[in-house]
Design a protein around this motif. Structure first.
Motif, PDB file in Angstrom:
ATOM      1  N   ARG A 143       0.806  -1.223   0.000  1.00  0.00           N
ATOM      2  CA  ARG A 143       0.000   0.000   0.000  1.00  0.00           C
ATOM      3  C   ARG A 143       0.837   1.270   0.000  1.00  0.00           C
ATOM      4  O   ARG A 143       0.331   2.334  -0.323  1.00  0.00           O
ATOM      5  N   ALA A 144       2.106   1.166   0.401  1.00  0.00           N
ATOM      6  CA  ALA A 144       2.941   2.353   0.512  1.00  0.00           C
ATOM      7  C   ALA A 144       4.387   2.006   0.201  1.00  0.00           C
ATOM      8  O   ALA A 144       4.827   0.875   0.428  1.00  0.00           O
ATOM      9  N   CYS A 145       5.107   2.992  -0.322  1.00  0.00           N
ATOM     10  CA  CYS A 145       6.534   2.829  -0.561  1.00  0.00           C
ATOM     11  C   CYS A 145       7.230   4.161  -0.321  1.00  0.00           C
ATOM     12  O   CYS A 145       6.623   5.224  -0.485  1.00  0.00           O
ATOM     13  N   ILE A 146       8.494   4.080   0.098  1.00  0.00           N
ATOM     14  CA  ILE A 146       9.283   5.281   0.358  1.00  0.00           C
ATOM     15  C   ILE A 146      10.758   4.934   0.152  1.00  0.00           C
ATOM     16  O   ILE A 146      11.190   3.823   0.487  1.00  0.00           O
ATOM     17  N   PHE A 147      11.491   5.860  -0.424  1.00  0.00           N
ATOM     18  CA  PHE A 147      12.931   5.683  -0.572  1.00  0.00           C
ATOM     19  C   PHE A 147      13.579   6.001   0.773  1.00  0.00           C
ATOM     20  O   PHE A 147      13.360   7.073   1.327  1.00  0.00           O
ATOM     21  N   ILE A 200      11.603   1.065   0.842  1.00  0.00           N
ATOM     22  CA  ILE A 200      10.856   0.285   1.819  1.00  0.00           C
ATOM     23  C   ILE A 200       9.395   0.307   1.402  1.00  0.00           C
ATOM     24  O   ILE A 200       8.841   1.368   1.127  1.00  0.00           O
ATOM     25  N   ALA A 201       8.800  -0.875   1.339  1.00  0.00           N
ATOM     26  CA  ALA A 201       7.393  -1.000   0.947  1.00  0.00           C
ATOM     27  C   ALA A 201       6.661  -1.808   2.009  1.00  0.00           C
ATOM     28  O   ALA A 201       7.210  -2.744   2.582  1.00  0.00           O
ATOM     29  N   ALA A 202       5.425  -1.432   2.265  1.00  0.00           N
ATOM     30  CA  ALA A 202       4.614  -2.139   3.263  1.00  0.00           C
ATOM     31  C   ALA A 202       3.173  -2.167   2.787  1.00  0.00           C
ATOM     32  O   ALA A 202       2.761  -1.357   1.956  1.00  0.00           O
ATOM     33  N   GLY A 203       2.430  -3.106   3.335  1.00  0.00           N
ATOM     34  CA  GLY A 203       1.048  -3.206   2.885  1.00  0.00           C
ATOM     35  C   GLY A 203       0.185  -4.050   3.783  1.00  0.00           C
ATOM     36  O   GLY A 203       0.338  -4.052   5.002  1.00  0.00           O
ATOM     37  N   HIS A 204      -0.714  -4.793   3.158  1.00  0.00           N
ATOM     38  CA  HIS A 204      -1.732  -5.537   3.882  1.00  0.00           C
ATOM     39  C   HIS A 204      -1.180  -6.669   4.738  1.00  0.00           C
ATOM     40  O   HIS A 204      -1.858  -7.135   5.653  1.00  0.00           O
ATOM     41  N   ASP A 205       0.025  -7.145   4.470  1.00  0.00           N
ATOM     42  CA  ASP A 205       0.581  -8.213   5.300  1.00  0.00           C
ATOM     43  C   ASP A 205       1.268  -7.679   6.550  1.00  0.00           C
ATOM     44  O   ASP A 205       1.725  -8.448   7.388  1.00  0.00           O
ATOM     45  N   CYS A 206       1.345  -6.339   6.690  1.00  0.00           N
ATOM     46  CA  CYS A 206       1.885  -5.665   7.886  1.00  0.00           C
ATOM     47  C   CYS A 206       3.360  -5.945   8.136  1.00  0.00           C
ATOM     48  O   CYS A 206       3.837  -5.772   9.252  1.00  0.00           O
ATOM     49  N   ILE A 207       4.082  -6.398   7.136  1.00  0.00           N
ATOM     50  CA  ILE A 207       5.508  -6.657   7.291  1.00  0.00           C
ATOM     51  C   ILE A 207       6.264  -5.851   6.239  1.00  0.00           C
ATOM     52  O   ILE A 207       6.241  -6.186   5.059  1.00  0.00           O
ATOM     53  N   SER A 211      21.167  -2.715  -7.105  1.00  0.00           N
ATOM     54  CA  SER A 211      22.550  -3.163  -7.209  1.00  0.00           C
ATOM     55  C   SER A 211      22.928  -3.234  -8.681  1.00  0.00           C
ATOM     56  O   SER A 211      22.438  -4.094  -9.410  1.00  0.00           O
ATOM     57  N   GLY A 212      23.758  -2.301  -9.112  1.00  0.00           N
ATOM     58  CA  GLY A 212      24.196  -2.295 -10.507  1.00  0.00           C
ATOM     59  C   GLY A 212      23.078  -2.035 -11.494  1.00  0.00           C
ATOM     60  O   GLY A 212      23.098  -2.562 -12.600  1.00  0.00           O
ATOM     61  N   GLY A 213      22.093  -1.260 -11.115  1.00  0.00           N
ATOM     62  CA  GLY A 213      20.982  -0.947 -12.008  1.00  0.00           C
ATOM     63  C   GLY A 213      19.822  -1.921 -11.943  1.00  0.00           C
ATOM     64  O   GLY A 213      18.805  -1.717 -12.594  1.00  0.00           O
ATOM     65  N   ASN A 214      19.956  -2.986 -11.174  1.00  0.00           N
ATOM     66  CA  ASN A 214      18.881  -3.968 -11.020  1.00  0.00           C
ATOM     67  C   ASN A 214      18.341  -3.923  -9.602  1.00  0.00           C
ATOM     68  O   ASN A 214      19.094  -3.988  -8.633  1.00  0.00           O
ATOM     69  N   TRP A 215      17.022  -3.839  -9.491  1.00  0.00           N
ATOM     70  CA  TRP A 215      16.366  -3.835  -8.193  1.00  0.00           C
ATOM     71  C   TRP A 215      16.076  -5.262  -7.783  1.00  0.00           C
ATOM     72  O   TRP A 215      15.726  -6.104  -8.607  1.00  0.00           O
ATOM     73  N   LYS A 216      16.229  -5.537  -6.487  1.00  0.00           N
ATOM     74  CA  LYS A 216      15.924  -6.871  -5.974  1.00  0.00           C
ATOM     75  C   LYS A 216      15.424  -6.761  -4.540  1.00  0.00           C
ATOM     76  O   LYS A 216      15.697  -5.791  -3.841  1.00  0.00           O
ATOM     77  N   PHE A 217      14.685  -7.783  -4.133  1.00  0.00           N
ATOM     78  CA  PHE A 217      14.223  -7.872  -2.750  1.00  0.00           C
ATOM     79  C   PHE A 217      15.443  -8.093  -1.870  1.00  0.00           C
ATOM     80  O   PHE A 217      16.306  -8.917  -2.166  1.00  0.00           O
ATOM     81  N   ASP A 218      15.518  -7.368  -0.737  1.00  0.00           N
ATOM     82  CA  ASP A 218      16.654  -7.495   0.166  1.00  0.00           C
ATOM     83  C   ASP A 218      16.269  -8.263   1.434  1.00  0.00           C
ATOM     84  O   ASP A 218      16.803  -9.321   1.703  1.00  0.00           O
ATOM     85  N   THR A 219      15.337  -7.717   2.191  1.00  0.00           N
ATOM     86  CA  THR A 219      14.981  -8.373   3.451  1.00  0.00           C
ATOM     87  C   THR A 219      13.634  -7.870   3.966  1.00  0.00           C
ATOM     88  O   THR A 219      13.174  -6.808   3.568  1.00  0.00           O
ATOM     89  N   LYS A 220      13.047  -8.647   4.840  1.00  0.00           N
ATOM     90  CA  LYS A 220      11.871  -8.188   5.576  1.00  0.00           C
ATOM     91  C   LYS A 220      12.381  -7.441   6.790  1.00  0.00           C
ATOM     92  O   LYS A 220      13.350  -7.840   7.416  1.00  0.00           O
ATOM     93  N   LEU A 221      11.718  -6.346   7.128  1.00  0.00           N
ATOM     94  CA  LEU A 221      12.185  -5.491   8.213  1.00  0.00           C
ATOM     95  C   LEU A 221      11.453  -5.746   9.518  1.00  0.00           C
ATOM     96  O   LEU A 221      11.294  -4.855  10.333  1.00  0.00           O
TER      97      LEU A 221
END
Length: 174
Positions: A97-101, A108-115, A122-132
């Motif tokens: 539901r939301a994202c912020i640099f 960082i993105a968050a939404g309905h799963d509350c996590i 990295s080098g021009g490619n975006w990837k999932f890093d970790t759950k916060l």
């Protein structure tokens, strides 16, 4: 400039300069200064690769990158230096539901799963890093109160025990 997402699965960047009120905007990676002349003119349109309306849009701190989340459980990224290269990542979670640099190379993105989740460039490619978020463990304090005793009795009499608690410290916070 103003970025906005909509229910037609598109993200747009608009000119927000008002002639006569604002100075002529400088050339940016999104448009040269002459395109900013008319208020509300569309500078760029990005179509989401999936069937999901756009919930939130965010510029990077420098304004050179754009990220947006959509109802299809996806997050998309585009760099101002290469408008045609939109990178979309699909997740197997509930919609964001939301994202912020948090920096030029992290979102960082968050939404309905509350996590909340972090994505990195990295080098021009975006990837999932970790759950916060760390999963919470059920704490047993050994302290019994009248209220907890009645709650236990109430649960024992139920035939269908559907637990709606999430393993997140962010439950009901987003």
């Amino acid at each position: 400039m103003l970025a906005a997402g909509s229910s037609d699965f598109q993200t747009r960047i608009f000119s927000a300069a008002i002639k006569g009120l604002d100075k002529r905007p400088p050339t940016t990676c999104w448009a040269d200064g002459s395109k900013f002349r008319s208020f509300g003119s569309v500078l760029h349109t990005f179509t989401t690769e999936s069937d999901g309306w756009v919930h939130d849009v965010a510029f990077s701190p420098s304004g050179d990158r754009l990220a947006w989340v959509s109802h299809s459980s996806s997050i998309s990224f585009v760099d101002g230096s290469n408008h045609e290269n939109v990178q979309t990542l699909f997740e197997s979670t509930l919609p964001r539901r939301a994202c912020i640099f948090s920096s030029e190379d992290a979102v960082i993105a968050a939404g309905h799963d509350c996590i909340p989740s972090r994505y990195v460039n990295s080098g021009g490619n975006w990837k999932f890093d970790t759950k916060l978020d760390k999963k919470t463990a059920a704490a047993n304090t050994g302290v019994s109160s009248a209220m907890s005793r009645f709650q236990q009795l109430d649960r024992a009499s139920q035939t269908n025990s559907n637990d709606t608690n999430l393993d997140s410290t962010h439950q009901n916070a987003i």
